[in-house]
Design a protein around this motif. Structure first.
Motif, PDB file in Angstrom:
ATOM      1  N   THR A  68       0.822  -1.203   0.000  1.00 57.83           N
ATOM      2  CA  THR A  68       0.000   0.000   0.000  1.00 57.83           C
ATOM      3  C   THR A  68       0.858   1.255   0.000  1.00 57.83           C
ATOM      4  O   THR A  68       0.564   2.228  -0.714  1.00 57.83           O
ATOM      5  CB  THR A  68      -0.943   0.000   1.214  1.00 57.83           C
ATOM      6  OG1 THR A  68      -1.726  -1.195   1.205  1.00 57.83           O
ATOM      7  CG2 THR A  68      -1.877   1.207   1.182  1.00 57.83           C
ATOM      8  N   TYR A  72       0.412   3.153  -3.622  1.00 63.95           N
ATOM      9  CA  TYR A  72      -0.797   3.884  -3.247  1.00 63.95           C
ATOM     10  C   TYR A  72      -1.457   4.541  -4.456  1.00 63.95           C
ATOM     11  O   TYR A  72      -2.678   4.761  -4.490  1.00 63.95           O
ATOM     12  CB  TYR A  72      -0.447   4.964  -2.219  1.00 63.95           C
ATOM     13  CG  TYR A  72       0.496   6.011  -2.756  1.00 63.95           C
ATOM     14  CD1 TYR A  72       0.016   7.184  -3.338  1.00 63.95           C
ATOM     15  CD2 TYR A  72       1.876   5.808  -2.736  1.00 63.95           C
ATOM     16  CE1 TYR A  72       0.883   8.123  -3.875  1.00 63.95           C
ATOM     17  CE2 TYR A  72       2.745   6.752  -3.266  1.00 63.95           C
ATOM     18  CZ  TYR A  72       2.243   7.902  -3.828  1.00 63.95           C
ATOM     19  OH  TYR A  72       3.098   8.832  -4.364  1.00 63.95           O
ATOM     20  N   TYR A  75      -4.847   3.619  -6.784  1.00 68.84           N
ATOM     21  CA  TYR A  75      -6.210   4.151  -6.626  1.00 68.84           C
ATOM     22  C   TYR A  75      -6.439   5.322  -7.577  1.00 68.84           C
ATOM     23  O   TYR A  75      -7.518   5.453  -8.166  1.00 68.84           O
ATOM     24  CB  TYR A  75      -6.439   4.589  -5.187  1.00 68.84           C
ATOM     25  CG  TYR A  75      -7.797   5.210  -4.970  1.00 68.84           C
ATOM     26  CD1 TYR A  75      -8.927   4.405  -4.828  1.00 68.84           C
ATOM     27  CD2 TYR A  75      -7.964   6.589  -4.936  1.00 68.84           C
ATOM     28  CE1 TYR A  75     -10.187   4.971  -4.650  1.00 68.84           C
ATOM     29  CE2 TYR A  75      -9.214   7.159  -4.767  1.00 68.84           C
ATOM     30  CZ  TYR A  75     -10.322   6.347  -4.614  1.00 68.84           C
ATOM     31  OH  TYR A  75     -11.557   6.905  -4.452  1.00 68.84           O
ATOM     32  N   ASN A  76      -5.425   6.185  -7.746  1.00 68.65           N
ATOM     33  CA  ASN A  76      -5.548   7.320  -8.666  1.00 68.65           C
ATOM     34  C   ASN A  76      -5.867   6.849 -10.077  1.00 68.65           C
ATOM     35  O   ASN A  76      -6.735   7.396 -10.759  1.00 68.65           O
ATOM     36  CB  ASN A  76      -4.252   8.137  -8.717  1.00 68.65           C
ATOM     37  CG  ASN A  76      -3.950   8.844  -7.416  1.00 68.65           C
ATOM     38  OD1 ASN A  76      -4.098   8.257  -6.352  1.00 68.65           O
ATOM     39  ND2 ASN A  76      -3.522  10.084  -7.484  1.00 68.65           N
ATOM     40  N   ASN A  79      -9.391   5.481 -10.319  1.00 72.98           N
ATOM     41  CA  ASN A  79     -10.392   6.526 -10.128  1.00 72.98           C
ATOM     42  C   ASN A  79     -10.545   7.404 -11.367  1.00 72.98           C
ATOM     43  O   ASN A  79     -11.533   8.105 -11.527  1.00 72.98           O
ATOM     44  CB  ASN A  79     -10.012   7.390  -8.929  1.00 72.98           C
ATOM     45  CG  ASN A  79     -11.189   8.178  -8.390  1.00 72.98           C
ATOM     46  OD1 ASN A  79     -12.313   7.686  -8.383  1.00 72.98           O
ATOM     47  ND2 ASN A  79     -10.937   9.394  -7.945  1.00 72.98           N
ATOM     48  N   SER A  87     -13.229   1.926  -7.993  1.00 70.57           N
ATOM     49  CA  SER A  87     -11.781   2.176  -7.901  1.00 70.57           C
ATOM     50  C   SER A  87     -11.207   1.527  -6.660  1.00 70.57           C
ATOM     51  O   SER A  87     -10.154   0.890  -6.697  1.00 70.57           O
ATOM     52  CB  SER A  87     -11.499   3.679  -7.874  1.00 70.57           C
ATOM     53  OG  SER A  87     -11.997   4.305  -9.026  1.00 70.57           O
ATOM     54  N   LEU A  88     -11.895   1.702  -5.536  1.00 72.29           N
ATOM     55  CA  LEU A  88     -11.421   1.125  -4.279  1.00 72.29           C
ATOM     56  C   LEU A  88     -11.413  -0.393  -4.351  1.00 72.29           C
ATOM     57  O   LEU A  88     -10.454  -1.038  -3.914  1.00 72.29           O
ATOM     58  CB  LEU A  88     -12.295   1.603  -3.120  1.00 72.29           C
ATOM     59  CG  LEU A  88     -11.918   1.073  -1.734  1.00 72.29           C
ATOM     60  CD1 LEU A  88     -10.487   1.497  -1.375  1.00 72.29           C
ATOM     61  CD2 LEU A  88     -12.901   1.568  -0.678  1.00 72.29           C
ATOM     62  N   ALA A  91      -8.538  -1.448  -6.567  1.00 70.74           N
ATOM     63  CA  ALA A  91      -7.252  -1.142  -5.929  1.00 70.74           C
ATOM     64  C   ALA A  91      -6.922  -2.152  -4.846  1.00 70.74           C
ATOM     65  O   ALA A  91      -5.746  -2.405  -4.548  1.00 70.74           O
ATOM     66  CB  ALA A  91      -7.274   0.265  -5.344  1.00 70.74           C
TER      67      ALA A  91
END
Length: 543
Positions: A68, A72, A75-76, A79, A87-88, A91
């Motif tokens: 993570t 990280y 997620y961008n 999204n 997205s979540l 991810a």
């Protein structure tokens, strides 16, 4: 157990600090797993119930924090094309799935420790780990971003021998160093000497220093065969969030040609444009591309460059009379596949297309599409595509009229060492990575993606020409040096004379031999877990 959890977190922090893009910190990988191994050993020797579950939990904790913290930015990117919930959910695949597989490797190690000596058990752990890494680059949920050997991308002078082993050689190098250092520390702490401390120290020093020294000598002595070709790479800096609204395909094409002309020479042979650089309001029909206004603009642009070729990303589609593929979508009485593709355009009427093969799970394809076909309406509701993109099964090489072979590697595909090597075996003399990293924003994702391209250059001894829409575009030589690179979010073009190469490295010829060996040792390890009676080593306690 509190101390053990802190040790597991300590390993996660060391792994994160060692990971690109932080420069030269990759040497921390040699000790990063030691705290976790100490925690696992304390559980094995402690008075705990459900030891296997606790060891699984410790390894999972390390993996989740490490993954993570390092990626990280996933997620961008999700999204950008899906809604927040989808997205979540997607991810969570790289954030948690890889750590689950890592934890299973440690669970298998614990099972071996109950029945075998510690050295044999560590052999099993390393084999299970490599098997997990290979699985995670081969199945429908593939995401090999965090393969351990990738960690040396920020210190490529130490891993020139990837031209023989590939990144899995780095994984073995890291793991054996951690095991040896753990054994040395544990014996010192517990005041035992199953293996002589001085011998262990000597082996540790040799194991780390010799490969690094050999690599540095290779780095200093390697000379490229002179076979020049003039290349231009373009970074148009088209905002991916406004691409289909604020700028037309014609405006995008003009930006690309204007930037190209600023640095081009009359002997320029390739213009490399980024992923999806050529598009239409509804994509480009591959069979009719020669009838599009964009095609004539390309030919007009190429007129001054007699040996010029445009290698570009393109949003394309192909129409069928029947449903020939599982990804084809129905419109009226016809079916069609959409592709994230590459095209080669030269001064003739010849066109060459390549359809991206390694698609991003959840964004460009529905994982286990046939098995999960019932979920397509749900997936569409959450912002994804119902059928996903079409793809082709294997790599293909673009050839210019003069016979130069180029590998059209699209974005995510550059993470697969064995896949990129397949282009080279088919005749590619340089690697063109076309990508659009703007979805990730100004995060470490774009820097990691750039650094991983250095590994492909070393493995195959090929120049890498990288065209990234918003950055970072670059030229990387056969030793993995970044010779030129652009800034992030700056429209620009770069020109460079590169050396083409036709020789094949050991890795290019034979790919991931270490993986095949690890499969054998993994099967042997599983056999030892199943059939051998409990046998306790001098350093291994009973459960």
């Amino acid at each position: 157990m509190r101390n053990n959890y802190l040790l597991a977190i300590g390993s996660a922090v060391l792994l994160w600090l060692a990971w690109p893009p932080i420069p030269y910190t990759s040497v921390l990988l040699f000790v990063a797993f030691v705290p976790l191994l100490i925690a696992v050993e304390q559980v094995i020797r402690g008075d705990y119930k459900n030891k296997g579950r606790k060891i699984f939990g410790l390894a999972f904790l390390t993996g989740v924090i490490w993954n993570t913290a390092s990626i990280y930015w996933v997620y961008n990117s999700m999204n950008a094309v899906l809604n927040a919930f989808a997205s979540l959910m997607i991810a969570l695949i790289p954030f948690t799935l890889a750590p689950l597989l890592m934890a299973l490797a440690f669970r298998g190690y614990y099972q071996m420790r109950k029945r075998n000596n510690i050295l044999l058990s560590f052999m099993g752990l390393i084999s299970f780990w490599i098997a997990y890494e290979f699985l995670h680059q081969s199945w429908e949920l593939a995401f090999p971003w965090m393969t351990l050997g990738n960690g040396f991308a920020n210190f490529h002078q130490l891993i020139q021998w990837y031209s023989v082993t590939g990144v899995y050689g780095g994984t073995v190098w890291i793991w054996i160093a951690n095991v040896l250092i753990f054994l040395w520390y544990w014996q010192k702490r517990e005041k035992i000497q199953v293996y002589r401390q001085s011998v262990l120290l000597g082996i540790i020093a040799a194991w780390i220093v010799l490969p690094a020294g050999i690599s540095i000598l290779q780095y200093q002595s390697y000379e490229e065969h002179v076979n020049p070709s003039e290349i231009v790479t373009v970074q148009p800096n088209i905002d991916p969030y406004g691409k289909w609204g604020s700028i037309t395909p014609e405006q995008q094409l003009k930006t690309l040609t204007d930037l190209s002309q600023k640095v081009a020479k009359l002997n320029t042979e390739f213009f490399i444009w980024p992923e999806t650089a050529i598009s239409g309001s509804n994509g480009i029909n591959e069979e009719e591309f020669r009838d599009y206004p964009q095609y004539y603009k390309l030919l007009e642009f190429l007129e001054p460059y007699h040996n010029g070729n445009i290698l570009s990303g393109i949003e394309s589609y192909v129409i069928y009379n029947d449903q020939r593929t599982t990804t084809a979508r129905e419109v009226g009485n016809m079916f069609y596949d959409s592709f994230n593709a590459a095209v080669l355009v030269d001064g003739s009427s010849k066109l060459q297309f390549y359809h991206k093969s390694k698609l991003v799970p959840g964004v460009e394809k529905l994982p286990f599409g046939e098995a999960l076909a019932v979920m397509k309406p749900l997936f569409q509701h959450f912002g994804g595509t119902t059928g996903g993109y079409g793809s082709q099964d294997e790599a293909s090489v673009f050839y210019s009229a003069s016979g130069i072979g180029a590998a059209p590697v699209i974005c995510y595909e550059s993470i697969w060492g064995n896949y990129v090597a397949s282009y080279i075996r088919k005749g590619a003399q340089f690697i063109a990575v076309i990508t659009n990293d703007g979805w990730w924003g100004n995060t470490s994702g774009k820097d990691q993606h750039l650094m991983y391209a250095k590994l492909r250059a070393i493995e195959n001894r090929r120049w890498v020409v990288r065209s990234a829409n918003t950055g970072i575009s670059a030229f990387i030589n056969q030793k993995g040096d970044i010779v030129q690179k652009s800034s992030w979010w700056v429209p620009t073009a770069l020109s460079q004379e590169i050396n083409l190469n036709e020789n094949l490295t050991f890795y290019t010829k034979y790919s991931d031999l270490i993986v095949y060996l690890s499969f054998v040792t993994s099967l042997l390890s599983i056999g030892l877990i199943v059939v051998r009676k409990k046998k306790i080593s001098k350093i291994s306690p009973t459960d």
